[in-house]
Design a protein around this motif. Structure first.
Motif, PDB file in Angstrom:
ATOM      1  N   LEU A   1      -5.071 -39.593  25.632  1.00  0.00           N
ATOM      2  CA  LEU A   1      -6.093 -38.862  26.367  1.00  0.00           C
ATOM      3  C   LEU A   1      -5.562 -37.458  26.596  1.00  0.00           C
TER       4      LEU A   1
ATOM      5  N   HIS B   1      -5.933 -33.433  27.878  1.00  0.00           N
ATOM      6  CA  HIS B   1      -6.513 -32.320  28.625  1.00  0.00           C
ATOM      7  C   HIS B   1      -5.820 -31.070  28.109  1.00  0.00           C
TER       8      HIS B   1
ATOM      9  N   LEU C   1     -11.479 -44.999  31.500  1.00  0.00           N
ATOM     10  CA  LEU C   1     -10.123 -44.909  32.054  1.00  0.00           C
ATOM     11  C   LEU C   1      -9.488 -46.286  32.191  1.00  0.00           C
TER      12      LEU C   1
ATOM     13  N   GLN D   1      -1.439 -43.001  26.216  1.00  0.00           N
ATOM     14  CA  GLN D   1      -0.654 -41.894  26.741  1.00  0.00           C
ATOM     15  C   GLN D   1      -1.602 -40.803  27.244  1.00  0.00           C
ATOM     16  N   VAL D   2      -1.117 -39.982  28.162  1.00  0.00           N
ATOM     17  CA  VAL D   2      -1.842 -38.803  28.630  1.00  0.00           C
ATOM     18  C   VAL D   2      -1.064 -37.576  28.187  1.00  0.00           C
TER      19      VAL D   2
ATOM     20  N   CYS E   1      -5.293 -33.926  35.767  1.00  0.00           N
ATOM     21  CA  CYS E   1      -5.008 -35.281  35.274  1.00  0.00           C
ATOM     22  C   CYS E   1      -6.092 -36.268  35.716  1.00  0.00           C
ATOM     23  N   THR E   2      -7.087 -36.467  34.874  1.00  0.00           N
ATOM     24  CA  THR E   2      -8.200 -37.360  35.185  1.00  0.00           C
ATOM     25  C   THR E   2      -7.738 -38.788  35.466  1.00  0.00           C
ATOM     26  N   ALA E   3      -6.664 -39.217  34.833  1.00  0.00           N
ATOM     27  CA  ALA E   3      -6.189 -40.593  35.015  1.00  0.00           C
ATOM     28  C   ALA E   3      -5.925 -40.923  36.472  1.00  0.00           C
TER      29      ALA E   3
ATOM     30  N   LEU F   1      -0.254 -43.488  30.597  1.00  0.00           N
ATOM     31  CA  LEU F   1      -1.343 -43.497  31.575  1.00  0.00           C
ATOM     32  C   LEU F   1      -1.139 -44.605  32.589  1.00  0.00           C
TER      33      LEU F   1
END
Length: 270
Positions: free
Chosen positions: A31, A33, A157, A166-167, A177-179, A251
């Motif tokens: 994921l 950003h 999510l 992974q982020v 960080c949306t997670a 994540l």
């Protein structure tokens, strides 16, 4: 004899090598950003580099959020601040209905838009917090995004958590960080509020829809991220991609840490 020199890596190849060195897994799920302004280069080349680093069995996921069609969003409130009631009503009336196949996500950045518009990309159907994805796991990760669940257990999510994704914060900080929002849903009795947005109607056009969901608050995510890096230093990869400092981490580890952190910190503040 002269030493043998390797040919210089081209931009996309260099970025793919940097992503690999940072820890992006072949065949994994990531994921992303991204701030292309910080990273440099163009978004299409970066999307290609990410897909090259992930390999053909990997899946690339980006947020494709659309606060532009909600009158309860921060962007709407900022847009109409100081306007008359009549002008506010005009802005509200001009808001387009969400269409997962066509609605742009301009606030998510150039990389997210490139991924969303790539042939073969899929998009979840939440009218405010959709995700777009490319790769063999895309359909499974995006399925079942319930329209009254922004970023909780019935959202991508939670599927990313299950997939051990992974982020990658590509030139952005932990405030993006949306997670961490998934952790907000996992707190005991999280506060809830009403949301409104314009959704497509069966007869064409759009109509307003109101629903209740968990309060989303990213105001302390930067501080949360700092503590996460300090406590889980061995699980957070940090390195340069393009011209920007970037972070890569599991994540699941981030959400588990954030769940405890938010429970302790926000309960102290309430």
């Amino acid at each position: 004899m002269r030493p043998v020199t390797q040919p210089p890596l081209l931009g996309g190849e260099r970025a793919a090598a940097q992503l690999y060195e940072l820890g992006v897994r072949q065949g994994g799920v990531v994921l992303v950003h991204a701030s292309m302004r910080s990273v440099g280069g163009d978004a299409r080349s970066m999307a290609d580099a990410l897909r090259r680093a992930l390999g053909p069995q990997g899946t690339l996921v980006v947020p494709a959020f659309t606060p532009e069609n909600s009158d309860t969003s921060r962007s709407f409130l900022d847009r109409v601040r100081g306007l008359s009631d009549e002008a506010r009503a005009e802005v509200r009336a001009s808001m387009p209905a969400f269409d997962p196949a066509a609605s742009p996500a301009p606030t998510m950045g150039a990389l997210a838009e490139v991924v969303r518009l790539t042939p073969g990309a899929l998009r979840s159907t939440h009218p405010q917090t959709s995700f777009a994805a490319l790769g063999p796991a895309a359909a499974q990760l995006l399925a079942g995004h319930r329209q009254d669940c922004h970023l909780g257990e019935a959202s991508p999510l939670a599927r990313l958590y299950e997939a051990d994704a992974q982020v990658l914060l590509l030139g952005t900080g932990f405030g993006s960080c949306t997670a961490f929002h998934l952790a907000e849903y996992r707190r005991p009795a999280p506060p809830r509020r009403l949301y409104r947005c314009v959704v497509a109607s069966e007869g064409g056009g759009g109509g307003w829809w109101e629903y209740e969901d968990v309060v989303l608050d990213d105001s302390d995510f930067a501080a949360l991220g700092d503590d996460f890096v300090h406590a889980r230093a061995g699980r957070v990869g940090t390195g340069r991609v393009g011209t920007a400092r970037s972070h890569l981490f599991p994540l699941r580890t981030a959400v588990d840490f954030a769940t405890g952190w938010l429970k302790d910190r926000r309960s102290q503040m309430s």
